[in-house]
Scaffold this motif. Structure first.
Motif, PDB file in Angstrom:
ATOM      1  N   ASN A  68       0.828  -1.211   0.000  1.00  0.00           N
ATOM      2  CA  ASN A  68       0.000   0.000   0.000  1.00  0.00           C
ATOM      3  C   ASN A  68       0.863   1.261   0.000  1.00  0.00           C
ATOM      4  OD1 ASN A  68      -2.624  -1.094  -0.066  1.00  0.00           O
ATOM      5  ND2 ASN A  68      -2.602  -1.477   2.145  1.00  0.00           N
ATOM      6  N   TYR A  69       1.993   1.184   0.666  1.00  0.00           N
ATOM      7  CA  TYR A  69       2.904   2.343   0.760  1.00  0.00           C
ATOM      8  C   TYR A  69       3.562   2.615  -0.587  1.00  0.00           C
ATOM      9  CZ  TYR A  69       6.439   5.494   2.728  1.00  0.00           C
ATOM     10  OH  TYR A  69       7.226   6.579   3.008  1.00  0.00           O
ATOM     11  N   THR A  70       3.969   1.570  -1.279  1.00  0.00           N
ATOM     12  CA  THR A  70       4.714   1.732  -2.536  1.00  0.00           C
ATOM     13  C   THR A  70       3.825   1.757  -3.777  1.00  0.00           C
ATOM     14  OG1 THR A  70       5.015  -0.672  -2.793  1.00  0.00           O
ATOM     15  CG2 THR A  70       6.711   0.551  -1.550  1.00  0.00           C
ATOM     16  N   ASN A  71       2.655   1.135  -3.672  1.00  0.00           N
ATOM     17  CA  ASN A  71       1.785   0.951  -4.850  1.00  0.00           C
ATOM     18  C   ASN A  71       2.549   0.288  -6.002  1.00  0.00           C
ATOM     19  OD1 ASN A  71      -0.778   1.983  -4.047  1.00  0.00           O
ATOM     20  ND2 ASN A  71       0.101   4.044  -4.082  1.00  0.00           N
ATOM     21  N   ASP A  72       3.401  -0.630  -5.631  1.00  0.00           N
ATOM     22  CA  ASP A  72       4.243  -1.322  -6.618  1.00  0.00           C
ATOM     23  C   ASP A  72       3.909  -2.807  -6.598  1.00  0.00           C
ATOM     24  OD1 ASP A  72       6.156  -2.324  -8.273  1.00  0.00           O
ATOM     25  OD2 ASP A  72       7.875  -1.499  -7.179  1.00  0.00           O
ATOM     26  N   GLU A  73       3.370  -3.317  -7.714  1.00  0.00           N
ATOM     27  CA  GLU A  73       2.984  -4.727  -7.768  1.00  0.00           C
ATOM     28  C   GLU A  73       4.179  -5.664  -7.658  1.00  0.00           C
ATOM     29  OE1 GLU A  73       3.566  -3.560 -12.117  1.00  0.00           O
ATOM     30  OE2 GLU A  73       2.896  -2.664 -10.242  1.00  0.00           O
ATOM     31  N   LYS A  74       5.386  -5.155  -7.958  1.00  0.00           N
ATOM     32  CA  LYS A  74       6.570  -6.012  -7.888  1.00  0.00           C
ATOM     33  C   LYS A  74       6.875  -6.437  -6.454  1.00  0.00           C
ATOM     34  CE  LYS A  74       8.761  -3.979 -11.989  1.00  0.00           C
ATOM     35  NZ  LYS A  74       7.732  -2.951 -12.230  1.00  0.00           N
ATOM     36  N   MET A  75       6.360  -5.688  -5.502  1.00  0.00           N
ATOM     37  CA  MET A  75       6.570  -6.054  -4.109  1.00  0.00           C
ATOM     38  C   MET A  75       5.913  -7.381  -3.758  1.00  0.00           C
ATOM     39  SD  MET A  75       8.536  -4.125  -2.426  1.00  0.00           S
ATOM     40  CE  MET A  75       9.398  -2.564  -2.660  1.00  0.00           C
ATOM     41  N   PHE A  76       4.964  -7.797  -4.568  1.00  0.00           N
ATOM     42  CA  PHE A  76       4.331  -9.100  -4.338  1.00  0.00           C
ATOM     43  C   PHE A  76       5.361 -10.219  -4.386  1.00  0.00           C
ATOM     44  CE2 PHE A  76       2.521 -12.961  -6.265  1.00  0.00           C
ATOM     45  CZ  PHE A  76       1.591 -13.314  -5.293  1.00  0.00           C
TER      46      PHE A  76
END
Length: 362
Positions: A38-46
């Motif tokens: 939620n903080y990064t809004n980066d799907e790669k964090m998955f």
């Protein structure tokens, strides 16, 4: 476990040392990784999540909704889950497919087709269970309507699945009972203005209650499942004149065709076809409509040409048989299987008494 501070989240993202937690602990923690995403809004964090978390059903649902506009990403994620049949339940796979149908909206391509197929399979499977429950029920089928009560009582159905099944059940009712909803509206209301005045939620839940009370009650608490019927109402209102014109045209084309076939089948009829058609048309007050849809000698439009009081038995027999045939077509009770044997009291169409008394605004 200690709470995850904003500093911890930032340190993780930046790759800084974190004293209170190991990386393994953080990347396997659903709450923490949701905060990071939620903080990064980066799907790669998955892909930084642990293997266990990447296969977690609830976490995957969170990811699908979070990145619903990243089509390629969520499709790959959903496909991976759906293909992992050994470590996922049938119900979970159905729910993922249903969610994907929701997220992809009205797309009609190969990407969305596979999810719609799986979702449809879930509904077909559910309907088989409904059929079995209705067979086993000692109270008979009428009390349970179309059977949505059995869908509600199935503990394996999540809220997402139940909502999807409710929408599909509306379509199932229209199909199973062979309901032309636009025809229903035209039989119930005389004008589009009259229909426009109705409270639509009440109108539609009353309609559903004629077939399934459980579904109608569910719809009262989940009004969005009525959208498909509301769309049909909007279409019916905008198409009102065209519908009436087409209905009239189809009716008179059918009438002309069946009178012609009557004359072919009854070679002993003493009348000419147009003579019989327009004499009866004069009596029924439909000469203007016959003129509109038929092409014949204008003499037949000048008035009654057959003198009924002078008709013999055979003439009367054919005259009144043809008249009953025409009347049945005009009032909508014509049945193909028995063209000339018209009942004294025509059976009512099942769509005539769909609704209870009209409820208007205010």
């Amino acid at each position: 476990m200690k709470k995850f501070t904003t500093k911890t989240i930032r340190d993780y993202i930046m790759g800084n040392d974190i004293e209170d937690f190991t990386l393994e602990e953080l990347e396997d923690n659903e709450e923490f990784m949701k905060k990071v995403i939620n903080y990064t809004n980066d799907e790669k964090m998955f892909y930084m999540c642990s293997e266990r978390l990447q296969k977690n059903f609830e976490f995957i649902i969170f990811i699908l909704y979070k990145f619903q506009h990243k089509l390629e990403f969520i499709c790959a994620l959903a496909d991976s889950f759906l293909s992992n049949k050994e470590k996922s339940s049938k119900e979970d796979r159905y729910e993922i497919a249903i969610i994907m149908c929701e997220l992809l909206g009205n797309r009609k391509d190969d990407i969305s087709m596979k999810y719609h197929l799986i979702a449809s399979m879930s509904f077909l499977w559910e309907m088989e269970l409904v059929k079995e429950c209705k067979k086993k029920s000692p109270k008979g089928n009428e009390q349970f309507g179309a059977g949505f009560i059995f869908v509600i009582s199935n503990d394996d159905n999540s809220d997402v699945m139940l909502h999807y099944f409710a929408k599909r059940f509306i379509l199932y009712i229209l199909d199973f009972y062979d309901i032309d909803f636009e025809e229903v509206l035209h039989k119930r209301f005389k004008t589009p203005e009259e229909l426009q005045e109705q409270k639509r939620n009440t109108l539609l839940t009353d309609f559903l209650s004629q077939y399934d009370n459980a579904l109608a009650n569910y719809a009262k608490a989940h009004l969005d499942i009525l959208d498909i019927l509301k769309e049909q109402i909007n279409y019916a209102i905008s198409n009102w004149k065209n519908y009436n014109n087409k209905k009239e045209r189809d009716t008179y084309f059918l009438l002309l065709e069946k009178v012609h076939l009557y004359m072919i089948d009854n070679y002993d009829c003493p009348f000419l076809e147009d003579e019989l058609l327009y004499s009866i048309g004069y009596e029924l007050g439909i000469l203007d409509k016959l003129r509109k849809y038929d092409y014949t000698d204008e003499d037949y439009f000048k008035g009654e040409t057959i003198e009924k009081e002078k008709m013999g038995f055979n003439e009367r027999r054919h005259y009144f048989a043809a008249k009953k045939l025409m009347e049945s077509i005009l009032n909508g009770t014509y049945q193909e299987k028995d063209e000339y044997d018209i009942p004294k009291e025509p059976a009512k169409s099942k769509v005539i008494q769909i609704f209870p008394a009209t409820q208007k605004k205010g």
